[in-house]
Design an enzyme around this catalytic site. Structure first.
Site, PDB file in Angstrom:
ATOM      1  N   SER A 124      29.423  22.593  20.898  1.00  0.00           N
ATOM      2  CA  SER A 124      28.605  21.558  21.553  1.00  0.00           C
ATOM      3  C   SER A 124      29.408  20.277  21.720  1.00  0.00           C
ATOM      4  O   SER A 124      29.235  19.551  22.706  1.00  0.00           O
ATOM      5  CB  SER A 124      27.301  21.301  20.793  1.00  0.00           C
ATOM      6  OG  SER A 124      27.513  20.611  19.585  1.00  0.00           O
ATOM      7  N   LYS A 168      22.631  15.482  12.507  1.00  0.00           N
ATOM      8  CA  LYS A 168      21.243  15.641  12.069  1.00  0.00           C
ATOM      9  C   LYS A 168      20.942  14.975  10.736  1.00  0.00           C
ATOM     10  O   LYS A 168      19.766  14.828  10.366  1.00  0.00           O
ATOM     11  CB  LYS A 168      20.870  17.114  12.030  1.00  0.00           C
ATOM     12  CG  LYS A 168      20.798  17.746  13.415  1.00  0.00           C
ATOM     13  CD  LYS A 168      19.690  17.143  14.256  1.00  0.00           C
ATOM     14  CE  LYS A 168      19.525  17.856  15.576  1.00  0.00           C
ATOM     15  NZ  LYS A 168      18.426  17.304  16.374  1.00  0.00           N
TER      16      LYS A 168
HETATM   17  N1  PMP Z   1      25.097  20.115  18.626  1.00  0.00           N
HETATM   18  C1  PMP Z   1      24.725  20.783  17.528  1.00  0.00           C
HETATM   19  C2  PMP Z   1      25.744  21.604  16.825  1.00  0.00           C
HETATM   20  C3  PMP Z   1      23.400  20.724  17.075  1.00  0.00           C
HETATM   21  O1  PMP Z   1      23.022  21.415  15.983  1.00  0.00           O
HETATM   22  C4  PMP Z   1      22.456  19.960  17.796  1.00  0.00           C
HETATM   23  C5  PMP Z   1      21.028  19.934  17.358  1.00  0.00           C
HETATM   24  N2  PMP Z   1      20.326  21.105  17.731  1.00  0.00           N
HETATM   25  C6  PMP Z   1      22.881  19.280  18.949  1.00  0.00           C
HETATM   26  C7  PMP Z   1      24.208  19.368  19.325  1.00  0.00           C
HETATM   27  C8  PMP Z   1      21.929  18.525  19.837  1.00  0.00           C
HETATM   28  O2  PMP Z   1      21.282  17.438  19.236  1.00  0.00           O
HETATM   29  P1  PMP Z   1      19.818  17.020  19.696  1.00  0.00           P
HETATM   30  O3  PMP Z   1      18.870  17.977  19.033  1.00  0.00           O
HETATM   31  O4  PMP Z   1      19.652  15.632  19.180  1.00  0.00           O
HETATM   32  O5  PMP Z   1      19.731  17.102  21.168  1.00  0.00           O
END
Ligand code: PMP
Length: 326
Positions: free
Chosen positions: A274, A46
């Site tokens: 994630s 991010k």
């Molecule tokens: N993994 C984590 C730990 C995140 O904080 C995020 C963002 N919410 C994502 C994956 C997914 O990214 P995106 O918002 O670009 O889909």
């Protein structure tokens, strides 16, 4: 990859150009490569949108010099925006549902931001509504709105996608990424499909999330433990374009948790759930390309490990599955 041998003007110059590392457990015939986004200064993917969105919004005047951003976030976006806001002279206020990791909220505050909590049961939709209400009563305040702002996608189209292709000499068979806002996947996918319209595009979400169908609104906010990906609420999936996606792979929390431990012990990656979900989905796609079950223009898969497991120590991410608080 930038070696950073020259002195840099500010921490913002260290955003992006993250390493791309082979996932050792992926098949030799179709290797998986993961972008290690914890190498960013705020330690997540991010930071890319924090820098990119604020710079663009200052350039086009959407955000006044010295103004304030008010953003609903699970945490990493707050940290990414806080790093950039601090360097660009912008005040930052974040609206975070209570259930999200306390480490992330502490880091936002450490970077000089204000954090407002909303009840977990109101979901991200509740945080979005509150952010708009706070912005309405604050001078020179805007809500960047990562969940609907096309600049979120553009940041990855301009940086993450090209970096993957540069590192792999343009030979990318499939792109795989977890979807929270879906900014990461959509940006990479748009770039990938311009390079080769046959590139396989795979979205990843936890079991219990709604990207696979984009139907239903009654999923419990705590339907899964994997943090940062998935959608329960139409207000959080506006950027997702099903037309660009070949398939949505769902990963069970238990499998993601096992992969978190495996990635740490066997591959030395201190990543979170994630990233583990992305790893499993990417390995699965690679095996299916190898076995001729799906087509891809090249024998390689690129994915993203969005952040670090260190950020979830208080939730017991490295403990047993039952005591892991998602
Ligand atoms: N993994 C984590 C730990 C995140 O904080 C995020 C963002 N919410 C994502 C994956 C997914 O990214 P995106 O918002 O670009 O889909």
């Amino acid at each position: 990859m930038t070696t950073h041998r020259e002195p840099l003007a500010s921490v913002l110059d260290t955003v992006g150009e993250t390493p791309l590392v082979r996932v050792q457990a992926s098949p030799d015939e179709v290797p998986v490569y993961a972008k290690l986004e914890s190498f960013n200064p705020g330690a997540s993917v991010k930071d890319r949108i924090g820098k990119y969105m604020l710079e663009r919004m200052l350039e086009d005047g959407t955000l006044p010099e010295g103004g304030t951003i008010v953003e609903p976030t699970a945490g990493n976006t707050g940290i990414g925006f806080a790093v950039a806001a601090g360097q660009l002279g912008i005040e930052a206020v974040f609206v975070v549902p209570e259930r999200f990791s306390v480490e992330k909220q502490q880091l936002m505050r450490a970077l000089g931001a204000t954090v407002i909590n909303t009840p977990s049961e109101d979901g991200m939709g509740g945080a979005i509504d509150r952010a708009h209400a706070v912005a309405a009563e604050t001078d020179d305040a805007v809500v960047p709105q990562q969940f609907s702002n096309p600049l979120n996608v553009e940041a990855h189209y301009a940086t993450t996608g090209p970096e993957m292709y540069d590192a792999l000499d343009g030979e990318v068979g499939a792109v795989v990424a977890g979807c929270g806002t879906a900014g990461t996947l959509m940006g990479i996918a748009k770039y990938a499909l311009e390079r080769d319209s046959d590139t396989r595009v795979v979205a990843v979400e936890p079991e219990g999330s709604l990207y696979a169908t984009l139907e239903g609104e009654d999923v419990e906010e705590d339907a899964y433990k994997t943090e940062g990906i998935g959608t329960h609420d139409p207000a959080t999936n506006e950027l997702f374009d099903p037309e660009l996606v070949d398939e949505v792979v769902q990963i069970a929390d238990r499998d993601a948790h096992t992969e978190v431990q495996r990635l740490a012990r066997e591959e030395g990656h201190l990543v979170a759930s994630s990233a583990a979900a992305a790893s499993l989905a990417a390995r699965d796609v690679a095996e299916r390309i190898r076995d001729g079950e799906v087509d891809a223009p090249y024998d390689s898969v690129a994915t993203v490990f969005p952040d670090s497991g260190e950020r979830y120590l208080s939730k017991g991410i490295y403990g047993d599955f039952e005591s892991w608080e998602g």
